[in-house]
Motif scaffolding. Structure first.
Motif, mmCIF file in Angstrom:
data_model
loop_
_atom_site.group_PDB
_atom_site.id
_atom_site.type_symbol
_atom_site.label_atom_id
_atom_site.label_comp_id
_atom_site.label_asym_id
_atom_site.label_seq_id
_atom_site.Cartn_x
_atom_site.Cartn_y
_atom_site.Cartn_z
ATOM 1 N N GLY A 298 108.951 -10.951 -21.163
ATOM 2 C CA GLY A 298 108.651 -11.867 -22.239
ATOM 3 C C GLY A 298 107.716 -11.774 -23.143
ATOM 4 N N GLN A 299 107.450 -12.474 -24.052
ATOM 5 C CA GLN A 299 106.456 -12.281 -25.021
ATOM 6 C C GLN A 299 105.684 -13.560 -25.427
ATOM 7 N N ILE A 300 104.551 -13.775 -25.782
ATOM 8 C CA ILE A 300 103.932 -14.837 -26.257
ATOM 9 C C ILE A 300 104.378 -15.061 -27.566
ATOM 10 N N PRO A 301 104.633 -16.221 -28.012
ATOM 11 C CA PRO A 301 105.150 -16.448 -29.515
ATOM 12 C C PRO A 301 104.153 -16.089 -30.442
ATOM 13 N N LYS A 302 104.484 -16.036 -31.512
ATOM 14 C CA LYS A 302 103.370 -15.919 -32.825
ATOM 15 C C LYS A 302 102.623 -17.103 -32.783
ATOM 16 N N ILE B 270 111.203 -37.264 -37.967
ATOM 17 C CA ILE B 270 112.022 -36.213 -37.482
ATOM 18 C C ILE B 270 111.705 -36.407 -35.828
ATOM 19 N N SER B 271 112.739 -35.867 -35.305
ATOM 20 C CA SER B 271 112.739 -36.061 -33.700
ATOM 21 C C SER B 271 111.641 -35.147 -33.082
ATOM 22 N N ASN B 272 111.428 -35.153 -31.894
ATOM 23 C CA ASN B 272 110.588 -34.278 -31.043
ATOM 24 C C ASN B 272 111.298 -33.001 -30.929
ATOM 25 N N PHE B 273 112.689 -32.874 -30.740
ATOM 26 C CA PHE B 273 113.514 -31.736 -30.439
ATOM 27 C C PHE B 273 113.452 -30.998 -31.940
ATOM 28 N N ASP B 274 113.745 -31.637 -32.894
ATOM 29 C CA ASP B 274 113.771 -30.895 -34.200
ATOM 30 C C ASP B 274 112.364 -30.158 -34.441
ATOM 31 N N THR C 43 110.947 -21.524 -34.585
ATOM 32 C CA THR C 43 111.344 -20.569 -35.593
ATOM 33 C C THR C 43 110.197 -20.064 -36.424
ATOM 34 N N LEU C 44 109.120 -20.755 -36.586
ATOM 35 C CA LEU C 44 107.970 -20.216 -37.403
ATOM 36 C C LEU C 44 107.404 -19.249 -36.408
ATOM 37 N N ALA C 45 107.393 -19.355 -35.141
ATOM 38 C CA ALA C 45 106.769 -18.224 -34.336
ATOM 39 C C ALA C 45 107.755 -17.158 -34.054
ATOM 40 N N GLN D 168 113.037 -13.435 -27.007
ATOM 41 C CA GLN D 168 112.080 -14.228 -27.717
ATOM 42 C C GLN D 168 113.050 -15.662 -28.155
ATOM 43 N N TYR D 169 113.550 -16.219 -27.065
ATOM 44 C CA TYR D 169 114.429 -17.181 -27.089
ATOM 45 C C TYR D 169 113.651 -18.572 -27.573
ATOM 46 N N PRO D 170 114.205 -19.203 -27.848
ATOM 47 C CA PRO D 170 113.465 -20.852 -28.193
ATOM 48 C C PRO D 170 112.756 -21.489 -26.737
ATOM 49 N N VAL D 171 111.640 -21.818 -26.696
ATOM 50 C CA VAL D 171 111.008 -22.253 -25.283
ATOM 51 C C VAL D 171 110.553 -23.797 -25.540
#
Length: 276
Positions: free
Chosen positions: A270-274, A10-14, A21-23, A32-35
Motif C-alpha cells: 500500500g501507499q499513503i495518499p498524497k 454535498i454528502s459525506n460520501f461525495d 480523487t484529489l489525493a 491506490q484504491y479509494p479509502v
C-alpha cells in the motif's frame, strides 16, 4: 467543497470521494484504491442507534489506536525501533497499511474481476478460509483490537454496493476450522441478514450528525496534516517509510536491490495518499 460539506450541500460520501480523487486514489488502481473509514463500532446490537456516540468508531484516532491497550503497544514498538534508512525495521508505529491491493481484493473477492485479482495476488488460489473476509464483526475486531498486523480501513463499496456481500457466483471459498463453509459475508444483527439493509444503515451512519461532526479528524489522519511528521507521531499515525512513496526520491537510490525492495513494498503493502 469543504464549505459545501459544512452547509450539507454535498454528502459525506461525495466529499470523501472528492478527497480521494484529489489525493490520486482511483478505482483503476488497486494499489491506490479509494479509502473510506470504519465509522461504526457496534456490530453486535439488534438495533443500530445512530444517536448514541458509543455506536461510532473514534474518528480522531487511526485503527491502531482504537483501544488504549493496542495504542500503547504500537507506541512501545515505535520507541523500541531505531531509525535505520533502507532497513525494513525502520521506526514507525505500523509496518502494515490501511489500504492495499490485497485488502481491496479481499473485501470484494466475491465479485469479478476482484476474484481473479485476489487469487493472482495469493499465488493462484483463495487464501486459507479463516483468513478470508467472512464477517463484518470479526473484521472490525481484528482491525481495531485483536490483530497487531491489521489496521485496515474500508472501501467505498461498503456504503453503496450490497452485491459484494453475497457469494452470488457460488465460489468455493473453503471451510473454516470450526466447520463453517464460507459463502455470503456474515452481517451484524442489526442488518437482519439483509445486505441491502446493511448498506442502507451503514450509509445512514456515514451521513449521520455524529460522523459529520467528527469526519474532519479522520481526514486529518489520512489526507491532512497528521499524515506524517511530528503531528503523525503524536497521533500514533506513522507507517513504514516505504509507504510514503511520494516522499522518497527513488532516483537517488543507487542500490538496485534496495530500490526494487522499496517498489515491491509499495506494490504489495500500500501507499499513503498524497497530502491535500
Amino acid at each position: 467543497c469543504f464549505l459545501s460539506l459544512q452547509k450539507r450541500e454535498i454528502s459525506n460520501f461525495d466529499y470523501l470521494m472528492y478527497l480521494n480523487t484529489l489525493a490520486g486514489r482511483s478505482y483503476n488502481d488497486y494499489m491506490q484504491y479509494p479509502v473510506f473509514p470504519w465509522v461504526l463500532a457496534d456490530y453486535h446490537s439488534e438495533t443500530l442507534n445512530l444517536t448514541d456516540p458509543h455506536t461510532f468508531r473514534d474518528l480522531s484516532k487511526p485503527m491502531g489506536a482504537q483501544t488504549v491497550e493496542r495504542k500503547n503497544k504500537f507506541i512501545q514498538r515505535f520507541k523500541e525501533v531505531e531509525k535505520s534508512e533502507g532497513d525494513l525495521s525502520a521506526q514507525c508505529h505500523y509496518c502494515t497499511h490501511y489500504s492495499s491491493a490485497i485488502i481491496v481484493a479481499s473485501y470484494l473477492v466475491r465479485m469479478e474481476p476482484f476474484t481473479q485479482t485476489f487469487c493472482s495476488l495469493q499465488g493462484g488460489s483463495f487464501d486459507v478460509a479463516d483468513r478470508m473476509f467472512h464477517s463484518v464483526k470479526s473484521t472490525w475486531e481484528s482491525a481495531s483490537r485483536d490483530n497487531m498486523s491489521d489496521v485496515r480501513e474500508l472501501t467505498p463499496e461498503f456504503f453503496y454496493l450490497p452485491e459484494f456481500l453475497t457469494n452470488a457466483n457460488h465460489f468455493e471459498l473453503g471451510c473454516m476450522q470450526d466447520g463453517t463453509v464460507l459463502g455470503d459475508v456474515q452481517l451484524p444483527p442489526w442488518a437482519d441478514g439483509d445486505p441491502h439493509k446493511f448498506i442502507l444503515l451503514h450509509r445512514q451512519a456515514l451521513e449521520s450528525d455524529y460522523v459529520s461532526a467528527h469526519l474532519h479528524r479522520w481526514i486529518d489522519l489520512i489526507f491532512g496534516h497528521k499524515q506524517h511528521g511530528s503531528a503523525a507521531v503524536e497521533a500514533v499515525n506513522t507507517y513504514h517509510p516505504y509507504f510514503y512513496g511520494d516522499k522518497m526520491d527513488l532516483n537517488n537510490i543507487k542500490d538496485p536491490l534496495i530500490k526494487s525492495t522499496i517498489l515491491g513494498f509499495i506494490s504489495n503493502f500500500g501507499q499513503i495518499p498524497k497530502q491535500v
